[in-house]
Design an enzyme around this catalytic site. Structure first.
Site, PDB file in Angstrom:
ATOM      1  N   HIS A 138      46.855  35.545  27.799  1.00  0.00           N
ATOM      2  CA  HIS A 138      48.096  36.176  27.335  1.00  0.00           C
ATOM      3  C   HIS A 138      47.833  37.563  26.751  1.00  0.00           C
ATOM      4  CE1 HIS A 138      51.327  33.347  27.967  1.00  0.00           C
ATOM      5  NE2 HIS A 138      50.672  32.352  27.396  1.00  0.00           N
TER       6      HIS A 138
ATOM      7  N   CYS B 121      53.385  26.384  29.810  1.00  0.00           N
ATOM      8  CA  CYS B 121      53.417  27.541  28.922  1.00  0.00           C
ATOM      9  C   CYS B 121      54.808  27.665  28.311  1.00  0.00           C
ATOM     10  CB  CYS B 121      53.083  28.791  29.734  1.00  0.00           C
ATOM     11  SG  CYS B 121      53.054  30.308  28.776  1.00  0.00           S
ATOM     12  N   LEU B 122      54.867  27.937  27.015  1.00  0.00           N
ATOM     13  CA  LEU B 122      56.171  28.073  26.357  1.00  0.00           C
ATOM     14  C   LEU B 122      56.978  29.225  26.954  1.00  0.00           C
ATOM     15  CD1 LEU B 122      55.268  27.452  22.590  1.00  0.00           C
ATOM     16  CD2 LEU B 122      56.374  25.876  24.183  1.00  0.00           C
TER      17      LEU B 122
ATOM     18  N   HIS C  36      43.634  29.991  28.240  1.00  0.00           N
ATOM     19  CA  HIS C  36      45.048  30.241  28.546  1.00  0.00           C
ATOM     20  C   HIS C  36      45.631  31.262  27.564  1.00  0.00           C
ATOM     21  CE1 HIS C  36      49.246  28.715  29.668  1.00  0.00           C
ATOM     22  NE2 HIS C  36      49.457  29.453  28.578  1.00  0.00           N
ATOM     23  N   GLU C  37      45.340  31.053  26.273  1.00  0.00           N
ATOM     24  CA  GLU C  37      45.879  31.967  25.250  1.00  0.00           C
ATOM     25  C   GLU C  37      45.237  33.350  25.352  1.00  0.00           C
ATOM     26  OE1 GLU C  37      48.535  31.096  23.818  1.00  0.00           O
ATOM     27  OE2 GLU C  37      48.304  29.033  24.525  1.00  0.00           O
TER      28      GLU C  37
ATOM     29  N   GLN D  74      53.713  36.355  23.229  1.00  0.00           N
ATOM     30  CA  GLN D  74      54.775  35.371  23.490  1.00  0.00           C
ATOM     31  C   GLN D  74      55.912  35.421  22.487  1.00  0.00           C
ATOM     32  OE1 GLN D  74      51.920  31.850  24.031  1.00  0.00           O
ATOM     33  NE2 GLN D  74      53.574  31.416  25.440  1.00  0.00           N
TER      34      GLN D  74
ATOM     35  N   GLY E 234      49.490  26.043  21.861  1.00  0.00           N
ATOM     36  CA  GLY E 234      49.011  27.390  21.648  1.00  0.00           C
ATOM     37  C   GLY E 234      50.177  28.363  21.665  1.00  0.00           C
TER      38      GLY E 234
HETATM   39 ZN   LIG Z   1      51.097  30.360  27.680  1.00  0.00          ZN
END
Ligand SMILES: [Zn+2]
Length: 176
Positions: free
Chosen positions: A134, A88-89, A130-131, A50, A45
């Site tokens: 963000h 998470c990235l 999760h997304e 991000q 994702g």
């Molecule tokens: Zn994330």
């Protein structure tokens, strides 16, 4: 457009993102770029904040379907809470257990401008939540126990330093 994955410590990751007003050619191009970026980084994702864009959309791929999710809403949480290890990235190298509802009923616009309403479960629901977080300025480490957060404190501190440096260099990315 100079898009780079933003790290914890970057203020854009803590802002509440604003709605997308229209889906035009340049926006579709951006979705494409972000999709490629997500695959390249081995993510499942990638949300707009991000990459420095404070707008309400994200890309996700649960292994079965690639979704381009615009202006999402979580209408209802379904089922029991379950625990699953998340990463998470924007917080690379850290994986911790997070408790979330097993399912969600969601509504969003896709890249074709269609309104999609669906029920998501398990892994798919997990990624969506999760997304979605963000877009609200929430990171998964906000949802882990104090004990497990304590264990990664040093690493987080280091990442935040780098996150702030990148933020200073690139600032927020504006799209129309
Ligand atoms: Zn994330």
């Amino acid at each position: 457009m100079d898009l780079k994955v933003r790290l914890i410590g970057d203020p854009v990751l803590r802002k509440k993102a604003t709605k997308i007003e229209k889906i035009d050619e340049s926006f579709l191009e951006l979705l494409e770029i972000m999709t490629n970026m997500m695959y390249r980084e081995d993510g499942v994702g990638l949300a707009a904040p991000q990459v420095g864009i404070s707008k309400r959309f994200f890309i996700m791929d649960d292994g079965k379907q690639l979704r381009k999710v615009i202006n999402p809403e979580i209408i209802e949480f379904l089922g029991e809470e379950s625990t699953f290890e998340e990463g998470c990235l924007s917080i690379p190298g850290i994986f911790l257990n997070v408790k979330r509802p097993e399912g969600v009923k969601v509504k969003y616009t896709n890249e074709n401008g269609e309104i999609i309403e669906e029920e998501l479960h398990e892994y798919t629901a997990r990624i969506f939540q999760h997304e979605y977080d963000h877009l609200e300025g929430i990171l998964f480490i906000d949802k882990v126990s104090t004990a497990s957060k304590a264990k990664v404190k040093g690493k987080i501190k280091e990442l935040m330093k780098e996150g702030k440096r990148i933020a200073k260099e690139l600032g927020e990315v504006e799209i129309k």
